[in-house]
Scaffold this motif. Structure first.
Motif, PDB file in Angstrom:
ATOM      1  N   ASP A   1       5.592  15.063  -3.692  1.00  0.00           N
ATOM      2  CA  ASP A   1       4.458  15.372  -2.818  1.00  0.00           C
ATOM      3  C   ASP A   1       4.761  15.152  -1.342  1.00  0.00           C
ATOM      4  OD1 ASP A   1       2.763  15.788  -5.144  1.00  0.00           O
ATOM      5  OD2 ASP A   1       2.794  13.623  -5.387  1.00  0.00           O
TER       6      ASP A   1
ATOM      7  N   ILE B   1       5.659  12.570   0.027  1.00  0.00           N
ATOM      8  CA  ILE B   1       5.253  11.235   0.517  1.00  0.00           C
ATOM      9  C   ILE B   1       6.033  10.098  -0.138  1.00  0.00           C
ATOM     10  CG2 ILE B   1       2.930  11.919   1.212  1.00  0.00           C
ATOM     11  CD1 ILE B   1       1.865  10.925  -1.444  1.00  0.00           C
TER      12      ILE B   1
ATOM     13  N   ASP C   1       4.684   6.775  -6.186  1.00  0.00           N
ATOM     14  CA  ASP C   1       3.613   5.786  -6.353  1.00  0.00           C
ATOM     15  C   ASP C   1       4.216   4.429  -6.719  1.00  0.00           C
ATOM     16  OD1 ASP C   1       1.655   7.807  -6.026  1.00  0.00           O
ATOM     17  OD2 ASP C   1       1.705   8.273  -8.181  1.00  0.00           O
TER      18      ASP C   1
ATOM     19  N   ARG D   1       5.924   5.596  -1.518  1.00  0.00           N
ATOM     20  CA  ARG D   1       4.933   6.176  -0.613  1.00  0.00           C
ATOM     21  C   ARG D   1       4.120   5.038   0.014  1.00  0.00           C
ATOM     22  NH1 ARG D   1      -0.168   5.350  -2.500  1.00  0.00           N
ATOM     23  NH2 ARG D   1      -0.608   5.546  -4.715  1.00  0.00           N
ATOM     24  N   PRO D   2       3.455   5.305   1.150  1.00  0.00           N
ATOM     25  CA  PRO D   2       2.514   4.308   1.661  1.00  0.00           C
ATOM     26  C   PRO D   2       1.512   3.928   0.573  1.00  0.00           C
ATOM     27  CG  PRO D   2       2.866   6.017   3.293  1.00  0.00           C
ATOM     28  CD  PRO D   2       3.565   6.480   2.029  1.00  0.00           C
ATOM     29  N   GLY D   3       1.255   2.642   0.460  1.00  0.00           N
ATOM     30  CA  GLY D   3       0.388   2.161  -0.615  1.00  0.00           C
ATOM     31  C   GLY D   3       1.099   2.030  -1.940  1.00  0.00           C
TER      32      GLY D   3
ATOM     33  N   ARG E   1       3.911   0.694  -4.878  1.00  0.00           N
ATOM     34  CA  ARG E   1       4.229  -0.615  -5.447  1.00  0.00           C
ATOM     35  C   ARG E   1       5.655  -0.594  -5.983  1.00  0.00           C
ATOM     36  NH1 ARG E   1       0.619  -1.778  -2.895  1.00  0.00           N
ATOM     37  NH2 ARG E   1      -1.411  -2.644  -3.448  1.00  0.00           N
TER      38      ARG E   1
ATOM     39  N   MET F   1       6.535  -3.427   5.629  1.00  0.00           N
ATOM     40  CA  MET F   1       5.734  -3.335   4.401  1.00  0.00           C
ATOM     41  C   MET F   1       4.246  -3.333   4.735  1.00  0.00           C
ATOM     42  SD  MET F   1       7.775  -5.884   1.820  1.00  0.00           S
ATOM     43  CE  MET F   1       6.460  -5.777   0.595  1.00  0.00           C
ATOM     44  N   PHE F   2       3.859  -4.166   5.706  1.00  0.00           N
ATOM     45  CA  PHE F   2       2.458  -4.284   6.097  1.00  0.00           C
ATOM     46  C   PHE F   2       1.909  -2.950   6.587  1.00  0.00           C
ATOM     47  CE2 PHE F   2      -0.934  -5.237   9.106  1.00  0.00           C
ATOM     48  CZ  PHE F   2      -1.679  -6.179   8.434  1.00  0.00           C
ATOM     49  N   ARG F   3       2.658  -2.326   7.497  1.00  0.00           N
ATOM     50  CA  ARG F   3       2.173  -1.061   8.063  1.00  0.00           C
ATOM     51  C   ARG F   3       1.990  -0.004   6.984  1.00  0.00           C
ATOM     52  NH1 ARG F   3       5.699  -2.556  12.178  1.00  0.00           N
ATOM     53  NH2 ARG F   3       7.439  -1.489  11.201  1.00  0.00           N
ATOM     54  N   ARG F   4       2.868  -0.022   5.985  1.00  0.00           N
ATOM     55  CA  ARG F   4       2.846   1.015   4.958  1.00  0.00           C
ATOM     56  C   ARG F   4       2.081   0.587   3.703  1.00  0.00           C
ATOM     57  NH1 ARG F   4       8.336   2.395   3.335  1.00  0.00           N
ATOM     58  NH2 ARG F   4       7.383   4.235   2.425  1.00  0.00           N
ATOM     59  N   ASN F   5       1.497  -0.617   3.754  1.00  0.00           N
ATOM     60  CA  ASN F   5       0.726  -1.090   2.610  1.00  0.00           C
ATOM     61  C   ASN F   5       1.544  -1.126   1.320  1.00  0.00           C
ATOM     62  OD1 ASN F   5      -2.179  -1.945   2.405  1.00  0.00           O
ATOM     63  ND2 ASN F   5      -2.282  -0.418   4.042  1.00  0.00           N
ATOM     64  N   LEU F   6       2.771  -1.564   1.428  1.00  0.00           N
ATOM     65  CA  LEU F   6       3.609  -1.678   0.236  1.00  0.00           C
ATOM     66  C   LEU F   6       3.371  -3.009  -0.467  1.00  0.00           C
ATOM     67  CD1 LEU F   6       7.031  -0.230   1.404  1.00  0.00           C
ATOM     68  CD2 LEU F   6       5.101   0.917   0.315  1.00  0.00           C
ATOM     69  N   GLY F   7       3.540  -2.978  -1.760  1.00  0.00           N
ATOM     70  CA  GLY F   7       3.482  -4.205  -2.545  1.00  0.00           C
ATOM     71  C   GLY F   7       4.721  -4.319  -3.396  1.00  0.00           C
ATOM     72  N   ILE F   8       5.079  -5.553  -3.716  1.00  0.00           N
ATOM     73  CA  ILE F   8       6.263  -5.786  -4.541  1.00  0.00           C
ATOM     74  C   ILE F   8       5.960  -6.915  -5.508  1.00  0.00           C
ATOM     75  CG2 ILE F   8       7.233  -7.194  -2.659  1.00  0.00           C
ATOM     76  CD1 ILE F   8       9.999  -6.374  -3.701  1.00  0.00           C
TER      77      ILE F   8
ATOM     78  N   VAL G   1      -4.944   5.462   0.969  1.00  0.00           N
ATOM     79  CA  VAL G   1      -4.183   4.816   2.038  1.00  0.00           C
ATOM     80  C   VAL G   1      -4.512   5.522   3.356  1.00  0.00           C
ATOM     81  CG1 VAL G   1      -1.963   3.731   2.525  1.00  0.00           C
ATOM     82  CG2 VAL G   1      -2.353   4.747   0.284  1.00  0.00           C
TER      83      VAL G   1
ATOM     84  N   SER H   1      -2.496   5.398   6.543  1.00  0.00           N
ATOM     85  CA  SER H   1      -1.243   6.149   6.679  1.00  0.00           C
ATOM     86  C   SER H   1      -1.488   7.643   6.813  1.00  0.00           C
ATOM     87  CB  SER H   1      -0.327   5.864   5.479  1.00  0.00           C
ATOM     88  OG  SER H   1       0.118   4.520   5.506  1.00  0.00           O
TER      89      SER H   1
ATOM     90  N   TYR I   1      -1.957  -9.918   1.067  1.00  0.00           N
ATOM     91  CA  TYR I   1      -1.770 -10.341   2.466  1.00  0.00           C
ATOM     92  C   TYR I   1      -2.339  -9.314   3.425  1.00  0.00           C
ATOM     93  CZ  TYR I   1       2.333  -7.274   3.102  1.00  0.00           C
ATOM     94  OH  TYR I   1       3.163  -6.191   3.192  1.00  0.00           O
TER      95      TYR I   1
ATOM     96  N   ILE J   1       3.562  -9.684  -4.229  1.00  0.00           N
ATOM     97  CA  ILE J   1       2.830  -9.665  -2.961  1.00  0.00           C
ATOM     98  C   ILE J   1       2.502  -8.225  -2.607  1.00  0.00           C
ATOM     99  CG2 ILE J   1       5.057  -9.787  -1.718  1.00  0.00           C
ATOM    100  CD1 ILE J   1       3.522 -11.249   0.503  1.00  0.00           C
ATOM    101  N   ALA J   2       1.286  -8.019  -2.162  1.00  0.00           N
ATOM    102  CA  ALA J   2       0.870  -6.668  -1.777  1.00  0.00           C
ATOM    103  C   ALA J   2      -0.219  -6.782  -0.733  1.00  0.00           C
ATOM    104  CB  ALA J   2       0.366  -5.894  -2.992  1.00  0.00           C
ATOM    105  N   GLY J   3      -0.324  -5.774   0.073  1.00  0.00           N
ATOM    106  CA  GLY J   3      -1.370  -5.765   1.085  1.00  0.00           C
ATOM    107  C   GLY J   3      -0.945  -4.953   2.267  1.00  0.00           C
ATOM    108  N   GLY J   4      -1.496  -5.297   3.408  1.00  0.00           N
ATOM    109  CA  GLY J   4      -1.183  -4.564   4.620  1.00  0.00           C
ATOM    110  C   GLY J   4      -2.448  -4.275   5.404  1.00  0.00           C
ATOM    111  N   VAL J   5      -2.322  -3.315   6.267  1.00  0.00           N
ATOM    112  CA  VAL J   5      -3.426  -2.914   7.126  1.00  0.00           C
ATOM    113  C   VAL J   5      -4.490  -2.235   6.245  1.00  0.00           C
ATOM    114  CG1 VAL J   5      -2.094  -0.846   7.760  1.00  0.00           C
ATOM    115  CG2 VAL J   5      -3.967  -1.611   9.221  1.00  0.00           C
TER     116      VAL J   5
END
Lengths: 363, 363
Positions: A253, A255, A258, A278-280, A282, A299-306, B114, B117, B285, B306-310
């Protein structure tokens, strides 16, 4: 053909054969003391099949220091030989799967599915809570602490052709599954898998089993690409790093994925995983981390989680075992080399030199 | 008492008043050009109430560099004054909530929740996709790009006493909610909240709203502890760092919290969050990360995620707005200082000096 419960001919004069790592790339099948029950919660299991894990290669290669000769191996299935007086869930003659950590399966952390953090649990080839050495899994017999909490019985003797699939339940398939579960793979989603070792391939299978609509396997090796296809991969990308991630984004897509399953554990592989999401998105990570870094502001800007870690195999066996026994789930395709136990050095060498994806040892 | 849709007396000779940060701690209400519709998807909103965000304090304090005089503020509610010809979902006279980013609400990333983004979205007080400056939210009028995708109408004029609660929906409550959603807070779970700013307090309320059985708020300040209690915190821990985390673990089954909500964004607060989590726990976060580090091998062993962001506020408004309108959800208690817009410098100073949790500005 059911597996026959052989009589114990392997213990001679109190000795049995087990794999010992003496130094980097010096691995041998030595005569070691036959294990004995030490507590009433122990069992002794006669190993039917064991295998070599990618994580065994870290000490084999000397990347993890080998301070002294050490027992090794943590994936095995076998037949219960003897149980302590307090053991209730398995009995001699039962065919059992041993998860790659032992645990009591009753404490607050086991109840929450984190058997790998059981405070009285531990790892094969290390000392138990009482300071006694626990056997490695690549040998003829293994003393199993906390047998009730650890061992999972198939109840009936499995056919021979099921053995590789059952053996995969001790670590490699539930570890791939853990990557997918930690990421939270959902039906209809897009998934990229970083790493084409046996765990990465298992993660492909796990993601498809969970209903992923499109799974992209990242692999440069024809043999592994083939297994990935058989496990359901919809797309294969041979490129790595930024270039590979760019291709993943284009495929998905525009982006990215997921969910990304990181099954290597290096800085490069984690960067690749982050770039594929993609943003958001995991990331589920099960590669033992070596020199891994995470750029938290990015990671914060892109809303990634791990999420992920060392797989709590025992937590997944009640769900996965019936599917293997029924033939619906066949993770054993990762084994492309089967050797007798006394060829264990060849099994390691083949995996070290990448001529084998994963080696199985028949005992 | 419903909010009256006042006539526009604020625009005099093409000027209106808006907040401008000239240099660290030099913040003023200046006369600036009255915004005009620039595209047919814009709207002009007459601000009814705005507020100051903890993240506004980073440039205010000069920690984020202030290169030139800059418009500021990203939380506001107001009444639609004018709409472009393509705007269909709101009309002049509508009372609207503006999420702290604008977005089209139709692209693949918005559809996946998201909105932060969205490739054609952006932030208040910055340039839009066409290079035109977008107004900050702390002023009399705001040009809203992508009005259909961005603004959410209450449909009827809300009572005055609802304004603080509605204003919270522009950022602070959905951000606390995003921490809880990113962590994956479930009914019956245990939650620890790191940070007692307005976002941390909102996270307490969000966790209880999601059914958390026990929420531990970590706060040293009596006024914030009081709000945490009102928002449903079951326990308050004043200690910080390792000592505080130890107390969290003791309170929560001896193992730590299922979910930890990190609402500060510093290295210390993240370390505290990691230490508060049980093995297998999840950290949400939302504190903008400044110098944050993650020890990945330690996370791996303990199976932390951990997951989160703007926070993608727009994604949550359809769910949260009806609860605020019905009175079931009252996040506005975080405002403990309400000032007219021309006292904006006092509003910043009060938050900077921590004499106010969060300041609201009436326009």
């Amino acid at each position: 053909m059911p597996v026959a419960a052989k009589t114990t001919l392997m213990s001679k004069n109190g000795f049995m054969r087990a794999t010992v790592l003496h130094a980097p790339r010096d691995i041998r099948l030595d005569d070691v003391a036959t294990p004995q029950l030490m507590t009433d919660t122990d069992a002794i299991v006669k190993v039917v099949a064991a295998c070599v894990c990618g994580s065994d290669l870290w000490p084999y290669r000397g990347i993890n220091e080998v301070k002294q000769a050490t027992r090794i191996g943590h994936e095995f299935v076998g037949i219960v030989e003897q149980v302590g007086s307090a053991v209730a869930s398995v009995k001699p003659g039962d065919f059992v799967i041993a998860p790659f950590t032992y645990s009591d399966n009753t404490c607050p952390l086991c109840k929450r599915g984190v058997h790998t953090s059981c405070p009285i649990g531990g790892f094969w080839g290390n000392k138990d809570r009482d300071g006694n050495m626990v056997d490695g899994g690549q040998g003829e017999l293994v003393r199993v602490p906390l047998a009730d909490g650890t061992l999972v019985s198939t109840y009936s003797q499995p056919d021979q052709e099921l053995i590789p699939h059952l053996l995969c339940l001790s670590d490699v398939f539930p570890t791939g599954h853990h990557a997918a579960m930690s990421a939270g793979v959902t039906a209809g989603s897009t998934v990229a898998v970083v790493g084409d070792g046996a765990v990465g391939l298992s993660a492909v299978l796990a993601a498809k089993r969970l209903g992923a609509a499109k799974v992209v396997a990242m692999s440069r090796h024809a043999d592994r690409q083939q297994v990935a296809r058989e496990f359901g991969a919809d797309e294969i990308i041979a490129e790595r790093g930024k270039e590979g991630a760019q291709m993943v984004r284009e495929l998905l897509d525009g982006i990215g994925a997921d969910f990304v399953l990181e099954c290597v554990g290096t800085k490069d592989s984690m960067n690749q995983a982050v770039q594929c999401a993609r943003p958001g998105g995991r990331i589920g990570y099960v590669g033992v981390p070596h020199d891994v870094e995470l750029n938290v502001p990015s990671m914060f800007r892109r809303n990634l989680g791990i999420a992920g870690g060392v797989a709590p195999v025992r937590n997944y066996l009640d769900e996965l075992l019936p599917e293997v026994l029924s033939g619906a789930l066949k993770p054993g395709r990762v084994f492309d080399l089967v050797l007798p136990l006394d060829k264990v050095a060849d099994a390691y060498r083949a995996m070290d030199e990448r001529t084998s994806i994963k080696s199985m040892l028949e005992v």
